[in-house]
Scaffold this motif. Sequence first.
Motif, PDB file in Angstrom:
ATOM      1  N   GLU A 195      -1.617  11.969  -4.062  1.00 44.44           N
ATOM      2  CA  GLU A 195      -2.667  11.407  -3.207  1.00 44.44           C
ATOM      3  C   GLU A 195      -2.029  10.748  -2.000  1.00 44.44           C
ATOM      4  N   GLN A 196      -2.639  10.914  -0.842  1.00 43.83           N
ATOM      5  CA  GLN A 196      -2.169  10.207   0.349  1.00 43.83           C
ATOM      6  C   GLN A 196      -3.331   9.443   0.980  1.00 43.83           C
ATOM      7  N   ASN A 197      -3.008   8.229   1.442  1.00 43.51           N
ATOM      8  CA  ASN A 197      -4.038   7.393   2.058  1.00 43.51           C
ATOM      9  C   ASN A 197      -3.767   7.188   3.547  1.00 43.51           C
ATOM     10  N   LEU A 198      -3.083   8.159   4.145  1.00 40.91           N
ATOM     11  CA  LEU A 198      -2.714   8.077   5.556  1.00 40.91           C
ATOM     12  C   LEU A 198      -3.727   8.757   6.468  1.00 40.91           C
ATOM     13  N   GLN A 250       6.923  14.303   8.295  1.00 36.55           N
ATOM     14  CA  GLN A 250       6.299  14.290   6.987  1.00 36.55           C
ATOM     15  C   GLN A 250       6.645  12.998   6.260  1.00 36.55           C
ATOM     16  N   TYR A 251       5.705  12.520   5.490  1.00 35.81           N
ATOM     17  CA  TYR A 251       5.874  11.331   4.665  1.00 35.81           C
ATOM     18  C   TYR A 251       5.888  11.777   3.208  1.00 35.81           C
ATOM     19  N   PHE A 252       6.931  11.341   2.503  1.00 31.65           N
ATOM     20  CA  PHE A 252       7.162  11.824   1.147  1.00 31.65           C
ATOM     21  C   PHE A 252       6.733  10.811   0.094  1.00 31.65           C
ATOM     22  N   GLY A 253       6.271  11.344  -1.022  1.00 33.09           N
ATOM     23  CA  GLY A 253       6.018  10.519  -2.181  1.00 33.09           C
ATOM     24  C   GLY A 253       7.316  10.195  -2.915  1.00 33.09           C
ATOM     25  N   ASP A 278       0.842  -1.196   0.000  1.00 32.15           N
ATOM     26  CA  ASP A 278       0.000   0.000   0.000  1.00 32.15           C
ATOM     27  C   ASP A 278       0.874   1.242   0.000  1.00 32.15           C
ATOM     28  N   THR A 279       0.765   2.055  -1.054  1.00 34.95           N
ATOM     29  CA  THR A 279       1.558   3.259  -1.159  1.00 34.95           C
ATOM     30  C   THR A 279       0.926   4.346  -0.329  1.00 34.95           C
ATOM     31  N   ALA A 280       1.676   4.939   0.606  1.00 38.64           N
ATOM     32  CA  ALA A 280       1.112   5.921   1.512  1.00 38.64           C
ATOM     33  C   ALA A 280       0.899   7.263   0.802  1.00 38.64           C
ATOM     34  N   VAL A 281       1.954   7.737   0.115  1.00 39.00           N
ATOM     35  CA  VAL A 281       1.874   8.971  -0.651  1.00 39.00           C
ATOM     36  C   VAL A 281       2.287   8.633  -2.081  1.00 39.00           C
ATOM     37  N   SER A 282       1.386   8.845  -3.009  1.00 43.35           N
ATOM     38  CA  SER A 282       1.676   8.506  -4.394  1.00 43.35           C
ATOM     39  C   SER A 282       1.603   9.749  -5.270  1.00 43.35           C
ATOM     40  N   GLN A 283       2.403   9.747  -6.323  1.00 45.85           N
ATOM     41  CA  GLN A 283       2.449  10.861  -7.257  1.00 45.85           C
ATOM     42  C   GLN A 283       2.366  10.324  -8.668  1.00 45.85           C
ATOM     43  N   THR A 284       1.707  11.064  -9.531  1.00 36.51           N
ATOM     44  CA  THR A 284       1.692  10.731 -10.950  1.00 36.51           C
ATOM     45  C   THR A 284       1.834  12.010 -11.758  1.00 36.51           C
ATOM     46  N   PRO A 285       2.608  11.967 -12.846  1.00 42.88           N
ATOM     47  CA  PRO A 285       3.428  10.828 -13.281  1.00 42.88           C
ATOM     48  C   PRO A 285       4.750  10.762 -12.537  1.00 42.88           C
TER      49      PRO A 285
END
Lengths: 113, 114
Positions: B24-27, B103-106, B1-8
């Motif tokens: 997007e963050q799912n934390l 902080q949690y980084f993508g 499960d990716t906590a902080v995701s970035q696209t692209p």
Amino acid sequence: AQSVAQPEDQVNVAEGNPLTVKCTYSVSGNPYLFWYVQYPNRGLQFLLKYITGDNLVKGSYGFEAEFNKSQTSFHLKKPSALVSDSALYFCAVRDMGDYKLSFGAGTTVTVRA
Amino acid sequence: DTAVSQTPKYLVTQMGNDKSIKCEQNLGHDTMYWYKQDSKKFLKIMFSYNNKELIINETVPNRFSPKSPDKAHLNLHINSLELGDSAVYFCASSQIAGAGYEQYFGPGTRLTVT
């Protein structure tokens, strides 16, 4: 104003030897201090933080750091370095009451086998 | 499960174009950030939103505009891209703004402007 200094661009150590990465800070109030690690082509990973209390804080992967208020320092240490510890390390500070986190310029650690 | 995701993850574009980066963050965190890391690896805060409210707006060109549709998402739109915009852009999140929360980084978005 808040700022962080990492006086060494690079630190080179042999595997199994102690590792120290230096950090000094400047804040107008009380600091919140953080260490992050960045592996190549990756985002930053949180290692440890000092908020209050015990001056020696322990974090991930066997790292620890000591908060020294009189010397305004927060050096990162590991008793026995591994080759896999080779990465870019950032110290960061936030002044109490501030939203912004200020990062140092980073120190590249190379651990040779 | 990716906590902080970035696209692209990678974005190569020409000068003058407009582009967006999504985060997007799912934390369940309330606060999100955008950072720029230049070629010397120096990290600079650009923007921060706390529960959809802008709380940090550093001195960046107004070609950069953040948008937070909800507290789990923070997007960065860049107009009229310039060569100097080439960098790695990191999204991050924290439980709340300020205080002692880390902080949690993508994983970053590497933007190359040609």
